[in-house]
Design a protein around this motif. Sequence first.
Motif, PDB file in Angstrom:
ATOM      1  N   LEU A  62       0.875  -1.179   0.000  1.00 52.78           N
ATOM      2  CA  LEU A  62       0.000   0.000   0.000  1.00 52.78           C
ATOM      3  C   LEU A  62       0.909   1.226   0.000  1.00 52.78           C
ATOM      4  N   VAL A  63       0.711   2.138  -0.946  1.00 56.16           N
ATOM      5  CA  VAL A  63       1.594   3.311  -1.008  1.00 56.16           C
ATOM      6  C   VAL A  63       0.749   4.570  -0.989  1.00 56.16           C
ATOM      7  N   SER A  64       1.203   5.561  -0.237  1.00 58.15           N
ATOM      8  CA  SER A  64       0.532   6.855  -0.313  1.00 58.15           C
ATOM      9  C   SER A  64       1.583   7.932  -0.520  1.00 58.15           C
ATOM     10  N   VAL A  65       1.268   8.876  -1.384  1.00 63.52           N
ATOM     11  CA  VAL A  65       2.212   9.925  -1.763  1.00 63.52           C
ATOM     12  C   VAL A  65       1.692  11.270  -1.270  1.00 63.52           C
ATOM     13  N   THR A  66       2.557  12.040  -0.650  1.00 62.49           N
ATOM     14  CA  THR A  66       2.203  13.401  -0.245  1.00 62.49           C
ATOM     15  C   THR A  66       3.157  14.348  -0.938  1.00 62.49           C
ATOM     16  N   GLY A  67       2.596  15.258  -1.696  1.00 58.22           N
ATOM     17  CA  GLY A  67       3.498  16.236  -2.276  1.00 58.22           C
ATOM     18  C   GLY A  67       3.114  16.606  -3.684  1.00 58.22           C
ATOM     19  N   PRO A  68       3.857  17.499  -4.280  1.00 55.91           N
ATOM     20  CA  PRO A  68       4.977  18.241  -3.708  1.00 55.91           C
ATOM     21  C   PRO A  68       4.503  19.225  -2.637  1.00 55.91           C
ATOM     22  N   ALA A  69       5.154  19.219  -1.487  1.00 57.08           N
ATOM     23  CA  ALA A  69       4.744  20.074  -0.374  1.00 57.08           C
ATOM     24  C   ALA A  69       5.983  20.641   0.287  1.00 57.08           C
ATOM     25  N   GLU A  70       5.742  21.490   1.272  1.00 54.51           N
ATOM     26  CA  GLU A  70       6.889  22.067   1.977  1.00 54.51           C
ATOM     27  C   GLU A  70       7.552  20.973   2.802  1.00 54.51           C
ATOM     28  N   GLY A  71       8.825  21.098   3.010  1.00 54.79           N
ATOM     29  CA  GLY A  71       9.565  20.091   3.755  1.00 54.79           C
ATOM     30  C   GLY A  71       9.112  20.036   5.198  1.00 54.79           C
ATOM     31  N   ARG A  72       9.500  18.949   5.891  1.00 52.40           N
ATOM     32  CA  ARG A  72       9.033  18.753   7.266  1.00 52.40           C
ATOM     33  C   ARG A  72       9.558  19.845   8.192  1.00 52.40           C
ATOM     34  N   GLN A  73      10.820  20.225   8.031  1.00 51.86           N
ATOM     35  CA  GLN A  73      11.359  21.298   8.857  1.00 51.86           C
ATOM     36  C   GLN A  73      11.016  22.612   8.197  1.00 51.86           C
ATOM     37  N   ALA A  74      10.614  23.575   8.986  1.00 53.40           N
ATOM     38  CA  ALA A  74      10.188  24.855   8.420  1.00 53.40           C
ATOM     39  C   ALA A  74      11.320  25.499   7.648  1.00 53.40           C
ATOM     40  N   GLY A  75      11.004  25.964   6.473  1.00 48.67           N
ATOM     41  CA  GLY A  75      12.019  26.645   5.684  1.00 48.67           C
ATOM     42  C   GLY A  75      13.061  25.718   5.096  1.00 48.67           C
ATOM     43  N   GLN A  76      12.795  24.436   5.103  1.00 49.55           N
ATOM     44  CA  GLN A  76      13.785  23.506   4.557  1.00 49.55           C
ATOM     45  C   GLN A  76      13.827  23.629   3.049  1.00 49.55           C
ATOM     46  N   ARG A  77      14.994  23.672   2.498  1.00 51.29           N
ATOM     47  CA  ARG A  77      15.111  23.764   1.052  1.00 51.29           C
ATOM     48  C   ARG A  77      14.894  22.382   0.453  1.00 51.29           C
ATOM     49  N   GLY A  78      14.582  22.344  -0.783  1.00 53.07           N
ATOM     50  CA  GLY A  78      14.352  21.066  -1.449  1.00 53.07           C
ATOM     51  C   GLY A  78      15.647  20.327  -1.681  1.00 53.07           C
ATOM     52  N   GLY A  79      15.648  19.469  -2.634  1.00 54.40           N
ATOM     53  CA  GLY A  79      16.835  18.656  -2.900  1.00 54.40           C
ATOM     54  C   GLY A  79      17.950  19.481  -3.509  1.00 54.40           C
ATOM     55  N   ALA A  80      19.026  18.837  -3.768  1.00 54.39           N
ATOM     56  CA  ALA A  80      20.191  19.524  -4.313  1.00 54.39           C
ATOM     57  C   ALA A  80      19.876  20.083  -5.692  1.00 54.39           C
ATOM     58  N   GLY A  81      20.501  21.197  -6.010  1.00 54.53           N
ATOM     59  CA  GLY A  81      20.359  21.747  -7.356  1.00 54.53           C
ATOM     60  C   GLY A  81      18.974  22.265  -7.647  1.00 54.53           C
ATOM     61  N   SER A  82      18.342  22.873  -6.656  1.00 57.80           N
ATOM     62  CA  SER A  82      17.002  23.472  -6.796  1.00 57.80           C
ATOM     63  C   SER A  82      16.037  22.557  -7.525  1.00 57.80           C
ATOM     64  N   GLN A  83      15.937  21.325  -7.052  1.00 59.86           N
ATOM     65  CA  GLN A  83      14.843  20.487  -7.502  1.00 59.86           C
ATOM     66  C   GLN A  83      14.179  19.902  -6.277  1.00 59.86           C
ATOM     67  N   ALA A  84      13.059  19.216  -6.489  1.00 56.30           N
ATOM     68  CA  ALA A  84      12.326  18.680  -5.351  1.00 56.30           C
ATOM     69  C   ALA A  84      13.136  17.564  -4.706  1.00 56.30           C
ATOM     70  N   LYS A  85      12.814  17.312  -3.440  1.00 60.07           N
ATOM     71  CA  LYS A  85      13.488  16.239  -2.707  1.00 60.07           C
ATOM     72  C   LYS A  85      12.513  15.091  -2.566  1.00 60.07           C
ATOM     73  N   VAL A  86      12.989  13.882  -2.733  1.00 61.21           N
ATOM     74  CA  VAL A  86      12.139  12.693  -2.593  1.00 61.21           C
ATOM     75  C   VAL A  86      12.465  12.031  -1.270  1.00 61.21           C
ATOM     76  N   GLU A  87      11.448  11.799  -0.448  1.00 57.09           N
ATOM     77  CA  GLU A  87      11.652  11.105   0.830  1.00 57.09           C
ATOM     78  C   GLU A  87      10.881   9.818   0.808  1.00 57.09           C
ATOM     79  N   VAL A  88      11.495   8.762   1.253  1.00 54.42           N
ATOM     80  CA  VAL A  88      10.827   7.457   1.238  1.00 54.42           C
ATOM     81  C   VAL A  88      10.809   6.896   2.643  1.00 54.42           C
ATOM     82  N   GLU A  89       9.661   6.391   3.045  1.00 53.22           N
ATOM     83  CA  GLU A  89       9.560   5.749   4.354  1.00 53.22           C
ATOM     84  C   GLU A  89       8.877   4.409   4.163  1.00 53.22           C
TER      85      GLU A  89
END
Lengths: 259, 291, 250
Positions: C50-77
């Motif tokens: 079962l998979v659920s996707v949230t995003g693209p949204a703001e990062g968990r920490q306030a003001g967190q920048r996205g991934g390297a090179g100004s692209q979105a960051k992918v987080e997997v749990e």
Amino acid sequence: MIAPEVTLTHLNRADGSATYTHIGYSIIGAVNGPIEVQRRDEQPEDATIEVNVRPAVGVGSPKERHLETLLHNTLRSIILTRLIPRTLVQITLQIRSLPEEDDSTGVNTSLTILPHLLHTALLALLSASIPLRTILTSVLIAVPSSASPNTSSTPLLSPTANELLRAKPVRSIHVFAFSGDRKLLLNESDGTFSYAEWAEACEKAEEVCCGEEEEGGVKLDEGESMELDGQVQEESLEKWLRGVVRRKVEWEQRWKSAT
Amino acid sequence: MPREAEISLNEREFIKQALQEQIRLDGRAFDAFRPLELTFGDEYGVADVQLGKTRVIARISVDVTTPLPERKFDGIFQIVTEFSPMASPAFEVGRPTDAEVILSRILEKSIRRSNALDTESLCIIAGLKCFALRADVHIIDHDGGLIDAACIAVMAALQHFRRPDVLVEGEKATILSVREREPIPLSILHQPLCVTFSYFEDEVFLVDANLAEEQVRQGEVILTMNKHGEVCQIAKYGGATINPLALLNCTNVALQKVKEMTTFIQKRLEKDAKKRDAGGLLAELSAENAR
Amino acid sequence: MPLDTSTYSLALLRLDGRRWNELRRIHAQISTQAAADGSSYLEMGNTKILVSVTGPAEGRQAGQRGGAGSQAKVEVEINFAGFSGVERRKRKSDKRTNEMEHCLRSAFENVLLLHIYPHSTITLNIHIISQDGSLLAACINASTLALIDAGIPMSDYLVACTAASSASSSAADNASSDDPLLDLNNQEELELPFLTVGTLGESDNVAVCIMESRVRMERMEGMLAVGIEGCKRLRGILDGVVKGYGKRFG
């Protein structure tokens, strides 16, 4: 006393590094700094010092944490932290090998390795050009049990693990660290001893570390001792340390001296 | 935690451009390893590997403990890798980064899962006592190729190590110290070695990338093989897509490299054995009669 | 013995009745959870994810920048349900799970068009309900569906499946009796050397390739070919599911 072997600045990633080998103890030290510090560890007027001691076998245990605290307190007094505020000086010491008999000597193994850790840390700091107030030298003194309770036995200066094993049982061991201006920086002892014994050990340590008070000793090469008026003179630790740094500076200034 | 200094755009472009012209910055061939240096410590089981500027030390130590209940006839073998800030200021103690987890898993899969070490030989008394072997990998200097260097270090250290001999009498076992009986080598079934391939645009594959090349690459494939031509593990976690034929080609190149490395390690082990056995003392000490 | 060689050579059927190149029953649904931005449920035989996707949204920490090179960051749990395996699993995050998360993260970082969403984070929450082999492959397939459902643009479907080599090590190199097997269940995975291969859509290009067992290098070609073939078929099946869902709004 054989002089320790040192190799400086041999690691590529660390800002400063030193490998120190002496009487069976071999330690690699690396210093990174001044580097960025975590907000929670940041100090507004001083540099933050982080010491990491990694043992040869296994992961760190409370023993390594204790050594880190001792090293931290000693090094904090000689590093000019006010010159590099809001930064981090990260010191990592990896114990590469210990002498075989180290854990069978019956003495506190934290203290036996402490002088060597201090020397490695200092050399790595010098290699990284971290601003220091003064240098430090350190030595281990062991007071073996005497044959009779009235006479005191001669303290052993910087004994090898083998010598400690043969002198078993040892009544007390002391680690002293002296700064370049003959001030006592670190004093850790373990065992039973009287104040007189401690004072004698301290005096002997000062002699070994800083050399004689008056000038008169002849500076000699490592490992050799010359008979002079029937006395055997040996190089003090401070002189050895200065020799190491002088060689490093000479090597780095060779472009100047060649022309 | 200070960040790793990222490679500059100029350097990145330079490396990519050079590769398009078939040149590698340090002048190596595309499938050449950096110069490899392997030294052993004074005690058994310590291997110091220098692969270019990368330096890794592996140390084997042994302890006696009870075996796991579900594996009564096997000894315990554990590989521990911990990155220290010595290797790179970006490493933090206590917080494993991705790279650390990957290194740990790859070593685990290459050496433990593939049964390079015969754990049954570590058993002393089934269900009661066994040897617990522990391999500590210390990363001293990081310039890329950590997995390859770490694998060489662990395998060399395992082959160099001598464990104490054991005398088993029924239910009682006595560990004979080094002075009582000569320690015996471990039983190694095969020698897996890792080769990391980094790939860039236009199907350019490089063996053993240094740190700068690692930061520019589009992806990596980590192959572990032994000299008999068996592939022990493949790990391609992501990165850009590659042609499967290129992947098969990598296995051929890796086989050749692994064979070279295995003979290199063997030569060094022999040299070290000769140094310890200086003057043919061991032959003299042997009580065997010449028949 | 999962192959039961005595009957295998006669009828060429595996213990669950499949031939060497047959996939297990695939059942997939998307948009299973209304609360998530994108969700999916995938069954490959008895492996249920079962998979659920949230995003693209703001990062968990306030003001967190996205991934390297100004692209979105992918987080997997990845979460394993306690009842998913044979033995009850305690909630511990071990290195194997971290490795799987890292694999999924790097695989999708190359497939998704992340430069469209700088300074954002896309979070994939994967719940493993039942394990019966081909775990990583099923996770990848389910995540692809969930990401498509969330509307995150990607260059093509990222599909994966497993392949094994049934030949014994003593057999001759090109023995005709060694068929690589497709899509393994748990029992077969424990016995045979296998690999997980992930491709991008219908092309032959390999995006993910993980093998954890020892196998002779000559067998690799067969295993890879069968795996890629299986991935192509899977792509068709998953595409059918997405299009079927879309027809409802047609």
